[in-house]
Each structure stands twice: as C-alpha cells, then as structure tokens.
Design a protein around this motif. Structure first.
Motif, mmCIF file in Angstrom:
data_model
loop_
_atom_site.group_PDB
_atom_site.id
_atom_site.type_symbol
_atom_site.label_atom_id
_atom_site.label_comp_id
_atom_site.label_asym_id
_atom_site.label_seq_id
_atom_site.Cartn_x
_atom_site.Cartn_y
_atom_site.Cartn_z
ATOM 1 N N GLU A 159 5.261 9.258 4.081
ATOM 2 C CA GLU A 159 4.534 7.994 4.139
ATOM 3 C C GLU A 159 5.372 6.917 4.817
ATOM 4 O O GLU A 159 4.864 6.121 5.619
ATOM 5 C CB GLU A 159 4.155 7.549 2.732
ATOM 6 C CG GLU A 159 2.951 6.592 2.662
ATOM 7 C CD GLU A 159 3.250 5.217 3.209
ATOM 8 O OE1 GLU A 159 2.353 4.614 3.844
ATOM 9 O OE2 GLU A 159 4.399 4.710 3.022
ATOM 10 N N ARG A 182 -6.439 8.468 2.562
ATOM 11 C CA ARG A 182 -6.063 7.057 2.511
ATOM 12 C C ARG A 182 -7.162 6.205 1.892
ATOM 13 O O ARG A 182 -6.907 5.081 1.466
ATOM 14 C CB ARG A 182 -5.734 6.543 3.910
ATOM 15 C CG ARG A 182 -4.456 7.147 4.497
ATOM 16 C CD ARG A 182 -4.191 6.623 5.893
ATOM 17 N NE ARG A 182 -2.978 7.194 6.452
ATOM 18 C CZ ARG A 182 -1.774 6.651 6.332
ATOM 19 N NH1 ARG A 182 -1.629 5.526 5.662
ATOM 20 N NH2 ARG A 182 -0.713 7.226 6.863
ATOM 21 N N GLN A 183 -8.386 6.728 1.844
ATOM 22 C CA GLN A 183 -9.467 5.956 1.243
ATOM 23 C C GLN A 183 -9.737 6.330 -0.213
ATOM 24 O O GLN A 183 -10.608 5.771 -0.850
ATOM 25 C CB GLN A 183 -10.767 6.149 2.031
ATOM 26 C CG GLN A 183 -10.800 5.330 3.312
ATOM 27 C CD GLN A 183 -10.623 6.180 4.543
ATOM 28 O OE1 GLN A 183 -11.193 7.244 4.653
ATOM 29 N NE2 GLN A 183 -9.831 5.707 5.490
ATOM 30 N N GLU A 240 0.745 3.157 -3.468
ATOM 31 C CA GLU A 240 -0.563 3.785 -3.725
ATOM 32 C C GLU A 240 -0.743 5.025 -2.868
ATOM 33 O O GLU A 240 -1.213 6.068 -3.338
ATOM 34 C CB GLU A 240 -1.674 2.775 -3.451
ATOM 35 C CG GLU A 240 -3.086 3.307 -3.718
ATOM 36 C CD GLU A 240 -3.453 3.279 -5.196
ATOM 37 O OE1 GLU A 240 -4.378 4.027 -5.569
ATOM 38 O OE2 GLU A 240 -2.825 2.543 -5.972
ATOM 39 N N ARG A 241 -0.344 4.948 -1.602
ATOM 40 C CA ARG A 241 -0.493 6.110 -0.719
ATOM 41 C C ARG A 241 0.429 7.250 -1.147
ATOM 42 O O ARG A 241 0.036 8.417 -1.130
ATOM 43 C CB ARG A 241 -0.226 5.703 0.731
ATOM 44 C CG ARG A 241 -1.323 4.840 1.335
ATOM 45 C CD ARG A 241 -1.148 4.670 2.845
ATOM 46 N NE ARG A 241 0.044 3.901 3.175
ATOM 47 C CZ ARG A 241 0.067 2.569 3.261
ATOM 48 N NH1 ARG A 241 -1.031 1.865 3.014
ATOM 49 N NH2 ARG A 241 1.194 1.945 3.602
ATOM 50 N N SER A 273 4.309 4.930 8.565
ATOM 51 C CA SER A 273 3.879 3.539 8.377
ATOM 52 C C SER A 273 4.830 2.599 9.107
ATOM 53 O O SER A 273 6.000 2.924 9.336
ATOM 54 C CB SER A 273 3.872 3.187 6.881
ATOM 55 O OG SER A 273 2.974 4.018 6.174
ATOM 56 N N GLY A 324 0.806 -1.225 0.000
ATOM 57 C CA GLY A 324 0.000 0.000 0.000
ATOM 58 C C GLY A 324 0.831 1.265 0.000
ATOM 59 O O GLY A 324 0.302 2.359 -0.200
ATOM 60 N N HIS A 325 2.149 1.131 0.218
ATOM 61 C CA HIS A 325 3.014 2.310 0.277
ATOM 62 C C HIS A 325 2.970 3.095 -1.033
ATOM 63 O O HIS A 325 2.779 4.319 -1.032
ATOM 64 C CB HIS A 325 4.448 1.880 0.586
ATOM 65 C CG HIS A 325 5.473 2.948 0.350
ATOM 66 N ND1 HIS A 325 5.610 4.053 1.172
ATOM 67 C CD2 HIS A 325 6.416 3.088 -0.644
ATOM 68 C CE1 HIS A 325 6.590 4.824 0.711
ATOM 69 N NE2 HIS A 325 7.094 4.259 -0.386
ATOM 70 N N LYS A 371 -6.896 12.244 6.859
ATOM 71 C CA LYS A 371 -6.931 10.782 6.909
ATOM 72 C C LYS A 371 -7.802 10.196 5.806
ATOM 73 O O LYS A 371 -7.625 9.039 5.402
ATOM 74 C CB LYS A 371 -7.441 10.307 8.270
ATOM 75 C CG LYS A 371 -8.849 10.761 8.618
ATOM 76 C CD LYS A 371 -9.255 10.274 9.992
ATOM 77 C CE LYS A 371 -10.680 10.690 10.346
ATOM 78 N NZ LYS A 371 -10.822 12.154 10.404
ATOM 79 N N ILE A 396 -1.179 8.963 -4.061
ATOM 80 C CA ILE A 396 -2.303 9.804 -3.641
ATOM 81 C C ILE A 396 -1.793 11.079 -2.969
ATOM 82 O O ILE A 396 -2.272 12.188 -3.245
ATOM 83 C CB ILE A 396 -3.232 9.011 -2.701
ATOM 84 C CG1 ILE A 396 -3.926 7.896 -3.475
ATOM 85 C CG2 ILE A 396 -4.268 9.944 -2.053
ATOM 86 C CD1 ILE A 396 -4.656 6.907 -2.596
ATOM 87 N N TYR A 397 -0.812 10.933 -2.092
ATOM 88 C CA TYR A 397 -0.247 12.109 -1.428
ATOM 89 C C TYR A 397 0.377 13.071 -2.445
ATOM 90 O O TYR A 397 0.207 14.294 -2.349
ATOM 91 C CB TYR A 397 0.838 11.680 -0.428
ATOM 92 C CG TYR A 397 0.329 10.954 0.801
ATOM 93 C CD1 TYR A 397 -1.020 10.922 1.133
ATOM 94 C CD2 TYR A 397 1.226 10.293 1.639
ATOM 95 C CE1 TYR A 397 -1.460 10.257 2.259
ATOM 96 C CE2 TYR A 397 0.780 9.622 2.769
ATOM 97 C CZ TYR A 397 -0.570 9.603 3.072
ATOM 98 O OH TYR A 397 -1.000 8.945 4.189
#
Length: 508
Positions: free
Chosen positions: A442, A492-493, A327-328, A446, A324-325, A489, A331-332
């Motif tokens: 990130e 993240r979705q 993808e996050r 994490s 998931g790193h 937050k 997004i960031y």
C-alpha cells in the motif's frame, strides 16, 4: 423429618373383566402406583389424551371391539410413549412373540398371582427408568455439545450456520426455518431443506406458525399423520400433503424472545415425538442467549470500530499523504487472510491491526512524518520507535491484547534485519508477516511526501526481489496474484461496516 420420595409411576389397566380390573387396581394402588382403568381399547385411547405422563399400559389380549395387540399398535403409532404389558388367558408362544415384536415390554399369562404381576410391573418400570436416564444423559450431552459449539461463534452468520447444523444433526428434519427479530419484526433469516424449495405457499404457512410460537412463547408439536385427538395445530393443514409432523419453538432470553424455529418432516421419516419437542425447546432457549450475545457483541464491535477509526484518523490528520492508508491496509490484510483460509477471529485481528498498525506515529514529530526528503539516520531511528509507541498506547486497552503482536512486529523482516526486535522467519507472528506484505504494497502504490506512487510493474519487482528477505516469499506470491486480478481495484471501495457483516466483506 419429611422424606420426599420419588412419585410412583402412572399405570392404565385395560380389561373387559371388571373383577380382574378391581383386583389389579387395588394391588397396584397399595403398591403406591397411580392407577387408571378402562374397559376396552377405544375407551383407553380416549383416556390417553388426558394422561400425557402415563408410564405403563397393562392390557388384556382378547377384548371386544379392539384387541390388546390392536391397542398396542395404536400406542406405537404415536398415541402414547407408555410401555405395554400384555396379559391373556389364551397364551401361546406365538402370541408372546407377536406382542414383543410389536413393541410390548413383556407378556403375562393368565391366571397369575398378584406378586407375579407386581414383579413384572417393577421390572418393566425399572427398565423404563434406566432408559429414561440414558435419554436424559444423551440429551445433556447434546445440549453441552450445542453450547460448546455456540460459544465458539461471535458473529450472526457463523452462529446461524452452526445452530442449523446442530439442529439437522440432532433432529434430522426435512425442512428448517429460523426466524429472528429485528427492527422490522420477525424475519426469516435462514431456510434449509428440500421441502421448502420452490414452495412459497408452504413458506407463508411456516412463517405464520413461527410468528404464533414467537408471540405466544409456547412450543408446538403437530402430528398430521395420526387420527384421534388432535395435537397442537395451526390454522389449517400445511399446503404440502407429504408433511406428516412439525415442531416449532420460541427462542426466549431472560428479557425477551429473539426469534423462533420451525422443523418439518415428511412421510419418509418417523414423526417427531414429545421428547424431540422438549429437546428442541431446550436447544432454542440455549441458542437464544448466544444470538443475543452476538447481537450485543456486534453493537460493541461497531462502537469499537468507530473508536479504532478515530485513532487512525488522529494519526493521518498529521500527514495528508497517509490519509486512508490504514483503512486500505486493513482491507488488504483481511483479503489476503481470507485467501489463506484464516479463521474469522484472525480476520478480525488483521482488520483491527491494519487500522491501528501505525497508531504509534502519533508520538512521532510532524517534522519527521512530513519530511519531503529522505530521513537522516537519527530521524529514521526516531521513526523506528512507532511500533513500540503503538504497543504502549494500546496496551492500556485490555480488549486490544491480541492485536499488540501485529502492531509491534509489523516492521520485522524474515531475514532478521527488521525492527524493533530483529526477529526472523517463524519468530515473527504470522499475522504480522501478512500485514508487513500489504503495508509495504500500500505504501509503494500510494503518493507520499517524498515521491509519487510507484507503477505496478516496479512494485511487483520490489516485492519479488524482497521475497524471502524482507517478506515471506509465499505470501508475496499469493498477494501479487490477488493484486493483479482485474477486480482488485474494487477492494479500495470495500466498506467494513462491523462484526456482523464481516464475512460478507472479506468474501467481496
């Protein structure tokens, strides 16, 4: 050898004196013109509906039932776009001035000789040809401007906004509705203008018109303010008495039609003309290809996105702590890029670069990737190769060319102590500087094999301490402002679903 000469103009002569009609018709026919005759104004008006390509009306001033000036007014009200030549035996300066004021091209006093008539006609038609050439050139420029603007857009939302802006600038409508075909049929995708607000009945009527134009693949020009022969019309008038003219055009490609567009004007503006309708038809056809290309590009982007994600998953499958790193980080990065006001193209590069920034780790041994303690100098040297390995892997994919600098330079530091090239400040590509900030954030927030996620206050201190050394200081400041917002937050979705919907995602 056969020479194809340009066809001569079409002329309508209106006079209640038969002998003069015959003389003028014979002379103009011998000169190569197509000549029609009418004995009075009402007859001329009836003929106009059957003579759409008429170039010139030559009319007597004094006639029973309807004078030449009255006929001129009717033509200028929208019955024809032909030029007008007044002739009369009761000439005066006042009559000449009045006819010119009403829009006549010239004035011919009786009696006249035929050579004088022919000179007047040739002069008027030459001016008309020059005017038409200028119009064609202007319309070519408009279409070129449209094509240039459309070619810079690859997603539906930007393309739609640009097309509607071009339509409003070139046609000045009071209402516009764009319909596009999707899996559920023809749908209203965009609506602009005060005429259509809070008027659902009008919206329903416009949709029926848009559907018919889409189905029949024929443009329509509806003039509701004019009496006489009706223009192309829909089933009943629109439910808004202020509307006086309407244009609609299909949006065809070589294979199919992608939609239709409807424009409306009210009593505050002149009616749309046939020239407007023809130009809108060209606009719609040009833009149809752009919309189809955007749709295909969106599909290609969706397919590429799946491939890109599979690359990232291949890397993360080697390390449970980094799942998931990528993808996050993607997004960031797009969120920060959107806050900075970057272009849609740069946002896509940031997203894709975020997904793929660690792709080179697929070539790093598992024992180093998953080591639960600090890496040795030799192991860290191996780890530092992952940007270079990532560039080498993606260099085989032509479409990833613009992403390579982000991949290769995302571990550079603004003080010049980063890797792999030791670049500093502006030497580091700007998108790589953005990714560096959010990648580090990130990673710190994490869990990793060698430590738990750091608390936000510690992460903030580390980022602020490294601002101006490891990271660009203003980017750190802006990112921390975003990260400390209550709804951060929710990022993240966020699920980036593809090119077409991307703007909605980055605005989230």
């Amino acid at each position: 050898m056969v020479v194809n000469e340009e066809p001569k103009a079409s002329i309508l002569i209106v006079d209640d004196e038969q002998s003069l009609l015959d003389i003028c018709k014979e002379a103009l026919t011998e000169a190569g013109f197509t000549v029609h005759v009418a004995h009075d104004g009402p007859s001329a008006l009836r003929m106009l509906s059957h003579l759409p390509g008429l170039d010139l009306v030559i009319s007597d001033l004094r006639m029973p039932t309807m004078s030449g000036l009255e006929l001129l007014k009717k033509l200028k009200d929208g019955h024809s776009e032909a030029d007008f030549l007044i002739m009369t035996g009761f000439g005066s300066i006042e009559t000449a001035v009045e006819s010119i004021r009403l829009g006549a091209a010239d004035y011919l006093p009786k009696p006249f000789n035929i050579s004088h008539l022919l000179l007047k006609v040739e002069r008027i038609l030459q001016i008309r040809r020059n005017r038409e050439d200028r119009k064609k050139l202007t319309n070519i420029v408009r279409v070129l401007n449209l094509s240039q603007a459309m070619n810079t857009k690859l997603d539906m939302k930007s393309l739609t906004n640009e097309f509607l802006s071009q339509v409003q600038k070139n046609f000045n409508p009071d209402g516009v509705v764009l319909f596009l075909q999707d899996n559920e049929g023809l749908q209203s995708k965009a609506m602009r203008g005060s005429l259509l607000r809070n008027n659902p009945q009008l919206g329903t009527w416009v949709k029926l018109l848009g559907e018919r134009v889409f189905r029949q693949q024929l443009p329509e020009l509806i003039l509701l303010s004019k009496k006489g022969p009706p223009q192309l019309s829909t089933e009943g008038p629109p439910p808004d008495a202020s509307i006086t003219s309407i244009m609609a055009a299909a949006m065809p490609t070589r294979m199919k039609s992608v939609g239709s567009i409807v424009l409306l004007r009210n009593t505050d503006k002149p009616d749309f003309t046939r020239e407007h309708s023809q130009l809108l038809n060209v606009f719609a056809a040009h833009t149809a290809s752009a919309f189809e290309n955007a749709r295909l590009y969106g599909q290609l982007w969706d397919m590429n996105l799946e491939v890109i994600r599979s690359f990232a998953q291949a890397v993360e499958a080697k390390d449970v702590y980094t799942r998931g790193h990528s993808e996050r980080v993607a997004i960031y990065a797009t969120h920060l890029g959107n806050r900075l006001g970057l272009s849609k193209e740069d946002l896509h590069l940031l997203y894709t670069g975020g997904i793929l920034h660690d792709i080179g780790k697929i070539g790093i041994p598992d024992v180093i990737l998953n080591k639960p303690s600090k890496l040795t100098t030799e192991e860290f040297t191996v780890m530092q190769r992952h940007p270079e390995l990532g560039r080498a892997i993606l260099n085989q994919v032509t479409s990833f060319g613009n992403i390579l600098p982000i991949i290769f330079y995302h571990h550079e530091r603004v003080d010049g102590t980063g890797y792999p090239m030791g670049l500093q400040q502006e030497e580091i590509p700007f998108l790589a500087r953005i990714l560096s900030v959010v990648d580090s954030f990130e990673a710190m927030t994490s869990d990793r094999a060698y430590r738990k996620a750091l608390p936000m206050n510690v992460v903030r201190d580390i980022l602020q301490e490294g601002a101006g050394q490891q990271w660009q200081d203003d980017l750190v400041k802006i990112w921390l402002e975003e990260a400390e917002k209550p709804d951060f937050k929710n990022l993240r979705q966020v699920n980036v679903t593809g090119h077409v919907e991307f703007q909605d995602v980055v605005d989230a």
